[in-house]
Design an enzyme around this catalytic site. Structure first.
Site, PDB file in Angstrom:
ATOM      1  N   MET A 230      18.322  41.231 -29.967  1.00 48.14           N
ATOM      2  CA  MET A 230      16.974  41.758 -29.715  1.00 48.14           C
ATOM      3  C   MET A 230      16.744  41.625 -28.217  1.00 48.14           C
ATOM      4  O   MET A 230      16.034  40.736 -27.743  1.00 48.14           O
ATOM      5  CB  MET A 230      15.951  40.969 -30.539  1.00 48.14           C
ATOM      6  CG  MET A 230      15.979  41.366 -32.001  1.00 48.14           C
ATOM      7  SD  MET A 230      15.145  40.194 -33.068  1.00 48.14           S
ATOM      8  CE  MET A 230      16.492  39.068 -33.356  1.00 48.14           C
TER       9      MET A 230
ATOM     10  N   HIS B 101      23.984  35.444 -40.124  1.00 49.13           N
ATOM     11  CA  HIS B 101      23.270  36.324 -39.200  1.00 49.13           C
ATOM     12  C   HIS B 101      22.628  35.444 -38.127  1.00 49.13           C
ATOM     13  O   HIS B 101      21.926  34.483 -38.441  1.00 49.13           O
ATOM     14  CB  HIS B 101      22.207  37.078 -40.001  1.00 49.13           C
ATOM     15  CG  HIS B 101      21.322  37.997 -39.223  1.00 49.13           C
ATOM     16  ND1 HIS B 101      21.663  39.314 -38.973  1.00 49.13           N
ATOM     17  CD2 HIS B 101      20.106  37.815 -38.659  1.00 49.13           C
ATOM     18  CE1 HIS B 101      20.680  39.899 -38.302  1.00 49.13           C
ATOM     19  NE2 HIS B 101      19.724  39.010 -38.083  1.00 49.13           N
TER      20      HIS B 101
ATOM     21  N   ASP C  98      16.242  43.158 -42.854  1.00 46.36           N
ATOM     22  CA  ASP C  98      16.050  41.891 -42.148  1.00 46.36           C
ATOM     23  C   ASP C  98      14.565  41.683 -41.884  1.00 46.36           C
ATOM     24  O   ASP C  98      13.949  42.431 -41.130  1.00 46.36           O
ATOM     25  CB  ASP C  98      16.833  41.970 -40.820  1.00 46.36           C
ATOM     26  CG  ASP C  98      16.781  40.689 -40.024  1.00 46.36           C
ATOM     27  OD1 ASP C  98      16.410  39.647 -40.577  1.00 46.36           O
ATOM     28  OD2 ASP C  98      17.160  40.750 -38.825  1.00 46.36           O
TER      29      ASP C  98
ATOM     30  N   ASP D 110      20.249  35.543 -34.721  1.00 42.23           N
ATOM     31  CA  ASP D 110      19.322  36.339 -33.919  1.00 42.23           C
ATOM     32  C   ASP D 110      19.372  35.907 -32.463  1.00 42.23           C
ATOM     33  O   ASP D 110      19.263  34.723 -32.159  1.00 42.23           O
ATOM     34  CB  ASP D 110      17.891  36.151 -34.443  1.00 42.23           C
ATOM     35  CG  ASP D 110      17.714  36.773 -35.800  1.00 42.23           C
ATOM     36  OD1 ASP D 110      17.989  37.972 -35.931  1.00 42.23           O
ATOM     37  OD2 ASP D 110      17.319  36.048 -36.735  1.00 42.23           O
TER      38      ASP D 110
ATOM     39  N   SER E 202      19.977  33.959 -42.396  1.00 43.57           N
ATOM     40  CA  SER E 202      19.697  34.074 -40.968  1.00 43.57           C
ATOM     41  C   SER E 202      19.446  32.680 -40.393  1.00 43.57           C
ATOM     42  O   SER E 202      18.507  31.993 -40.803  1.00 43.57           O
ATOM     43  CB  SER E 202      18.468  34.969 -40.754  1.00 43.57           C
ATOM     44  OG  SER E 202      18.111  34.960 -39.395  1.00 43.57           O
TER      45      SER E 202
ATOM     46  N   MET F 153      17.553  36.602 -28.758  1.00 47.08           N
ATOM     47  CA  MET F 153      16.318  37.177 -28.197  1.00 47.08           C
ATOM     48  C   MET F 153      16.215  36.883 -26.705  1.00 47.08           C
ATOM     49  O   MET F 153      16.741  35.863 -26.241  1.00 47.08           O
ATOM     50  CB  MET F 153      15.108  36.571 -28.903  1.00 47.08           C
ATOM     51  CG  MET F 153      15.179  36.626 -30.411  1.00 47.08           C
ATOM     52  SD  MET F 153      13.672  35.966 -31.122  1.00 47.08           S
ATOM     53  CE  MET F 153      14.172  35.835 -32.845  1.00 47.08           C
TER      54      MET F 153
ATOM     55  N   HIS G  31      22.582  39.626 -33.918  1.00 45.75           N
ATOM     56  CA  HIS G  31      21.539  40.657 -33.884  1.00 45.75           C
ATOM     57  C   HIS G  31      20.856  40.542 -32.528  1.00 45.75           C
ATOM     58  O   HIS G  31      20.065  39.626 -32.300  1.00 45.75           O
ATOM     59  CB  HIS G  31      20.564  40.392 -35.054  1.00 45.75           C
ATOM     60  CG  HIS G  31      19.344  41.256 -35.043  1.00 45.75           C
ATOM     61  ND1 HIS G  31      18.231  40.968 -35.816  1.00 45.75           N
ATOM     62  CD2 HIS G  31      19.046  42.399 -34.378  1.00 45.75           C
ATOM     63  CE1 HIS G  31      17.312  41.888 -35.619  1.00 45.75           C
ATOM     64  NE2 HIS G  31      17.769  42.762 -34.745  1.00 45.75           N
TER      65      HIS G  31
ATOM     66  N   MET H 129      14.833  46.669 -39.638  1.00 46.07           N
ATOM     67  CA  MET H 129      13.875  45.565 -39.543  1.00 46.07           C
ATOM     68  C   MET H 129      12.747  45.850 -40.527  1.00 46.07           C
ATOM     69  O   MET H 129      12.140  46.921 -40.490  1.00 46.07           O
ATOM     70  CB  MET H 129      13.294  45.470 -38.124  1.00 46.07           C
ATOM     71  CG  MET H 129      14.239  44.949 -37.064  1.00 46.07           C
ATOM     72  SD  MET H 129      15.025  43.373 -37.458  1.00 46.07           S
ATOM     73  CE  MET H 129      13.622  42.323 -37.800  1.00 46.07           C
TER      74      MET H 129
END
Ligand code: DX5
Ligand code: ZN
Length: 224
Positions: free
Chosen positions: A78, A43, A185, A45, A18, A47, A76, A147
């Site tokens: 979020m 990966h 994750d 993230d 990640s 946000m 991913h 998660m």
């Protein structure tokens, strides 16, 4: 006919680093480190400061990084409203988009939209969300992302109470002869990764431990 990138081509169990856990002053060096371990997938993230109390990367960052790497890019999301940003991530050519079942997205149409754009799709689930909520969607997804910490930050402790949820979805997968992947994750090191594999997970995402030279080797050996 399936048009989107298949996740079946990846090994039966796979370590996925990640980017959030890497050097934010030199993101490209993190990608090159991943490539040096012959790992095919990163990966990333994303946000929004609302769904989670943090901010990270955006489509422009992804577009720039993709120019320097052939890794499979997994974003991913979020985000409170992932559906509004999905087109931008599609446009920069990501390979897999996961969004949260707890978000405000219309789930059926967002899953369908992502597949219609020739992109693989995942549905992510927070530690406190009952896994039964995932069941209606299992035939429409390529990946379920559990998660194993509260989303938003690297470096948190693994939550063991997610393990039975993973096991229950793995059983549904086996009984249904389905091929979606099960990702974990958050808080993943060699010890928690082994528990997740035993529960039925096969995509093992790691930020802090992968980018820590001491913790990386046991994790890498477990998954090689
Ligand atoms: C957390 C992110 C994770 C994070 C994992 O919200 O979704 O992908 O990078 O970091 P570690 O492995 O440090 O928990
Ligand atoms: Zn993540």
């Amino acid at each position: 006919m399936i048009h989107w990138p298949s996740l079946k081509k990846f090994p039966k169990k796979l370590l996925v680093p990640s980017l959030l856990g890497g050097d934010h002053g030199n993101l490209l060096s993190s990608l090159k480190l991943i490539e040096s371990y012959q790992l095919p997938w990163v990966h990333v993230d994303i946000m929004d400061g609302h769904f989670v109390p943090n901010l990270s990367f955006g489509p422009q960052t992804i577009a720039a990084l993709k120019q320097h790497s052939f890794l499979f890019f997994d974003v991913h999301l979020m985000l409170e409203h992932p559906e509004t940003l999905v087109p931008y991530f599609i446009k920069v050519g990501v390979d897999l988009i996961s969004f949260h079942i707890e978000s405000q997205a219309p789930i059926a149409s967002t899953l369908q939209y992502i597949h219609d754009q020739y992109c693989a799709v995942g549905l992510a689930c927070n530690p406190d969300t009952p896994e039964e909520q995932l069941v209606p969607w299992l035939r429409q997804v390529d990946l379920i992302l559990f998660m194993t910490v509260q989303p938003g930050f690297c470096g948190q402790a693994f939550l063991n109470n997610v393990l039975p949820k993973i096991a229950r979805i793995a059983t549904v997968r086996q009984k249904g002869n389905s091929s979606f992947r099960i990702a974990v994750d958050g808080g993943i090191d060699a010890v928690s990764a082994e528990k997740c594999l035993a529960a039925g997970a096969d995509i093992i995402i790691s930020g802090t431990s992968f980018f820590d030279p001491v913790k990386r080797d046991p994790l890498q050996q477990l998954l090689s």
